[in-house]
Design a protein around this motif. Structure first.
Motif, PDB file in Angstrom:
ATOM      1  N   VAL A 337     -34.528  -7.784  14.647  1.00  0.00           N
ATOM      2  CA  VAL A 337     -33.209  -7.140  14.529  1.00  0.00           C
ATOM      3  C   VAL A 337     -32.958  -6.144  15.662  1.00  0.00           C
ATOM      4  O   VAL A 337     -32.002  -5.368  15.601  1.00  0.00           O
ATOM      5  N   SER A 338     -33.807  -6.152  16.688  1.00  0.00           N
ATOM      6  CA  SER A 338     -33.779  -5.093  17.701  1.00  0.00           C
ATOM      7  C   SER A 338     -32.441  -4.976  18.417  1.00  0.00           C
ATOM      8  O   SER A 338     -32.084  -3.900  18.907  1.00  0.00           O
ATOM      9  N   GLU A 339     -31.661  -6.060  18.499  1.00  0.00           N
ATOM     10  CA  GLU A 339     -30.399  -6.011  19.233  1.00  0.00           C
ATOM     11  C   GLU A 339     -29.226  -5.557  18.377  1.00  0.00           C
ATOM     12  O   GLU A 339     -28.101  -5.438  18.874  1.00  0.00           O
ATOM     13  N   MET A 340     -29.480  -5.268  17.106  1.00  0.00           N
ATOM     14  CA  MET A 340     -28.378  -4.914  16.208  1.00  0.00           C
ATOM     15  C   MET A 340     -27.970  -3.443  16.309  1.00  0.00           C
ATOM     16  O   MET A 340     -26.825  -3.099  16.002  1.00  0.00           O
ATOM     17  N   ALA A 341     -28.906  -2.557  16.710  1.00  0.00           N
ATOM     18  CA  ALA A 341     -28.592  -1.130  16.791  1.00  0.00           C
ATOM     19  C   ALA A 341     -29.625  -0.433  17.669  1.00  0.00           C
ATOM     20  O   ALA A 341     -30.788  -0.845  17.704  1.00  0.00           O
TER      21      ALA A 341
END
Length: 683
Positions: A337-341
């Motif tokens: 999920v690193s690119e979500m926030a």
């Protein structure tokens, strides 16, 4: 005109300071120190100055700093001293000298409100507790009016409040320029002001933290500053070793788990078992704490083998592995999920750093380093150098290979002018002419040394007494007997007594005994370190018996041995329970001792005795703070007058007159009870 000549004129009998302040009195020692500081600022190099109490060392380095026209970095021991320099001393002097100087105050991240974390705190489980929520509401209200974001502005906020970690950032959890509130960030704004200022006031913790990590801030600030001044420099070695080594704390791990849960539920609910992952980190950390054992034992556990002393190797390795596995599981989820926030990117970086530190602690320590586990408060795994000498020589004092001109072009060192100037000063830096206690540990053997004696007339103002009737220091009855004696003496004096203890056990024993004796009567108020915020204890003790209040006895240890200033009649008796030799079971002390013994030296003479001399000198320094003060220093340890090494310790103390009998002591005590003729308005 040379800077040294300008400084001499300022401190002259008819100089600027004398004309501006009718109470100013020229002091030969202060002028001599200021001239030495000015010379070092002009020529570069390192200067070490021990300036006795009352010399006026603050003005002695501030005047040359302001007149030099240089960008200057001032580092102090505590945030309180920072505030005093920035809010009082610097503005006063700049106005007196008529200099338009830009000044900035820069503290560590934990001193500033983080707007982003404050917004998230309401969603934290801890932030929803009634008491925490009430304090959090006050912080939110204050946040709308503060300009600096410095939490010291917020009156009534206890330094130990659980709200502080919720509303401040750390190097680990700060999102940097990716933060949604970055443009308003108080830390960022404080650093921008520092980069534009002529004089920047920082503290030793911030200095060495930034030296260790080369984080944006000091890494930008230090190269642009040619003059660096360390006040209260005797603390830089112990501060430096904290940051120049390696640390991993259960607090860091628990914060990682808590932030993982908050970010996961806010930005990626349902995409991973965030509660399970956070619970896994939390449980693994709790298991590690249990394996380390009962924290009521020694606060520092030796760690010379695979596991800390008293801990089974298999249990320790398994507990560390579980912590690593819990962090690795969190990393795997964060990767998806690193690119979500931005929160997830920073959390992934934090997890990687935690895993790297765990791997380091799973292997052998670095050469010339000592490793231990600190169980006080939270569990901390620590590996540190024995002193800062090597780091100072190679990373700070070493001259750069070349400099740059204003346009950024390199200038050969031979044409670059004077090198960086380093000034180190304190009231206590050693007990010999070369100040080796300080210079050897700080890598300053080649520095210029100056010792300036206190202008106080100690033979008239103060006396030293060693009670002969007390049990031996090693006797378990010693603390109780000393408490009874102090209770009797304080009753005669009406309080006005500070008891400095060498151990927390003695602190509790003496504090409990005096509280039991005086707590019910109310005739005297007994203040004990730990029973309230340090600032409030200090304020109450300074008030003394003013406004109809009872007189005070303050029983304290550790930080009260230095930096505690009580001028006037509120303090007239300082009692030191035992000679302050370094604790023999401390891993850092043992490692330093072993290094001396291996090199053929005598550890007691080369290490333990100088340590005790400096600590004793610091404790004794609490008694006389100005020319009109009067008082008695009591050392409740007969070794000071019966052992051969006592002569060296006595020589380290100010030249007080000696009281040889109970009768002489009682007469001196009775003299202190007579009405004071001191003028409290006299500076």
């Amino acid at each position: 005109m040379a800077l040294a000549d300008m400084v001499q004129e300022v401190f002259a009998p008819l100089g600027v300071l004398a004309r501006a302040d009718p109470h100013f009195q020229p002091r030969e020692g202060q002028t001599r120190m200021a001239a030495a500081v000015a010379k070092t600022m002009e020529e570069g190099g390192a200067l070490v100055v021990e300036a006795g109490t009352g010399v006026g060392k603050t003005f002695a380095y501030l005047v040359p700093a302001l007149l030099s026209g240089e960008r200057v970095l001032l580092s102090t021991a505590t945030k309180a001293l920072q505030d005093q320099l920035f809010a009082r001393d610097l503005p006063l002097l700049a106005q007196t000298l008529g200099l338009p100087v830009r000044m900035a105050l820069l503290k560590g991240r934990a001193s500033y409100l983080c707007l982003y974390r404050m917004e998230r705190a309401r969603h934290d489980v801890l932030g929803q507790e009634r008491g925490v929520a009430r304090v959090l509401a006050k912080v939110e209200e204050w946040s709308r009016s503060t300009r600096s974001g410095d939490l010291s502005e917020l009156t009534g906020l206890d330094d130990r409040s659980p709200v502080i970690p919720l509303v401040t950032s750390t190097r680990e959890n700060c999102l940097g320029s990716q933060c949604p509130r970055f443009r308003e960030c108080h830390v960022h704004l404080a650093r921008r002001e520092a980069l534009a200022a002529d004089i920047v006031v920082i503290n030793h913790h911030l200095f060495f933290a930034d030296v260790a990590v080369r984080e944006s801030g000091m890494a930008e600030l230090l190269p642009s500053v040619r003059v660096v001044v360390f006040d209260e420099a005797h603390q830089i070695n112990e501060t430096g070793v904290q940051f120049l080594g390696l640390q991993l704390s259960t607090g860091q791990l628990m914060d990682f788990g808590r932030d993982l849960l908050a970010a996961g539920l806010q930005h990626a609910r349902g995409l991973a078992d965030w509660q399970g992952l956070a619970a896994g980190v939390d449980q693994a950390v709790r298991d590690l704490v249990l394996v380390a054992g009962d924290s009521r034992g020694p606060s520092r556990l030796r760690w010379t083998d695979e596991a800390p002393e008293g801990v089974r190797e298999a249990d320790w390795s398994a507990a560390l592995h579980r912590v690593g596995q819990a962090c690795a599981d969190a990393q795997e989820a964060l990767d998806t999920v690193s690119e979500m926030a931005p929160d997830f990117v920073r959390l992934y970086e934090r997890g990687s750093e935690l895993l790297a530190r765990l791997a380091r602690f799973a292997g052998p320590p670095q050469p010339d380093a000592v490793r231990w586990v600190d169980t006080g408060g939270q569990l901390r795994l620590i590996e540190s150098p024995l002193d800062i000498a090597e780091a100072m020589r190679t990373r700070l004092l070493a001259a750069p290979k070349d400099e740059s001109d204003p346009d950024g072009w390199p200038v050969p060192a031979a044409e670059a002018g004077p090198g960086r100037a380093w000034i180190f000063t304190s009231a206590t830096l050693g007990d010999d002419d070369q100040l080796t206690w300080f210079t050897e540990r700080a890598g300053l053997q080649d520095a210029t040394i100056l010792r300036v004696a206190s202008p106080f007339d100690y033979a008239v103002q103060a006396a030293l007494y060693v009670p002969r009737h007390l049990p031996a220091p090693a006797d378990p009855a010693h603390s109780g007997a000393l408490a009874r004696w102090v209770g009797d003496v304080a009753a005669v004096l009406g309080g006005r007594t500070l008891v400095l203890t060498t151990t927390l056990r003695a602190l509790r024993t003496i504090g409990d005994a005096l509280t039991a004796r005086w707590g019910a009567t109310g005739a005297l108020e007994v203040l004990v370190q730990g029973n309230g915020p340090k600032r409030r204890l200090m304020e109450r003790f300074r008030e003394g018996s003013d406004h109809g209040q009872p007189g005070c006895i303050l029983v304290a240890s550790a930080t009260f041995w230095e930096g505690f200033d009580v001028p006037g009649d509120a303090l007239q008796l300082v009692v030191i329970d035992k000679l302050p030799f370094p604790p023999p079971g401390d891993p850092l002390v043992e490692a330093r001792t072993q290094r001396i013994e291996k090199s053929g030296g005598k550890a007691f003479k080369a290490y333990a005795l100088p340590e005790a001399a400096v600590a004793l000198k610091q404790g004794a320094g609490r008694l006389i703070r100005r020319e009109t003060d009067r008082g008695i220093l009591v050392v409740g340890d007969t070794r000071l007058v019966t052992m051969g090494y006592g002569k060296r310790l006595l020589a380290a103390l100010p030249p007080m007159r000696r009281l040889e009998s109970d009768q002489e002591f009682n007469e001196a005590l009775e003299a202190l009870t007579r009405p004071s003729t001191t003028d409290p308005t006299c500076p």
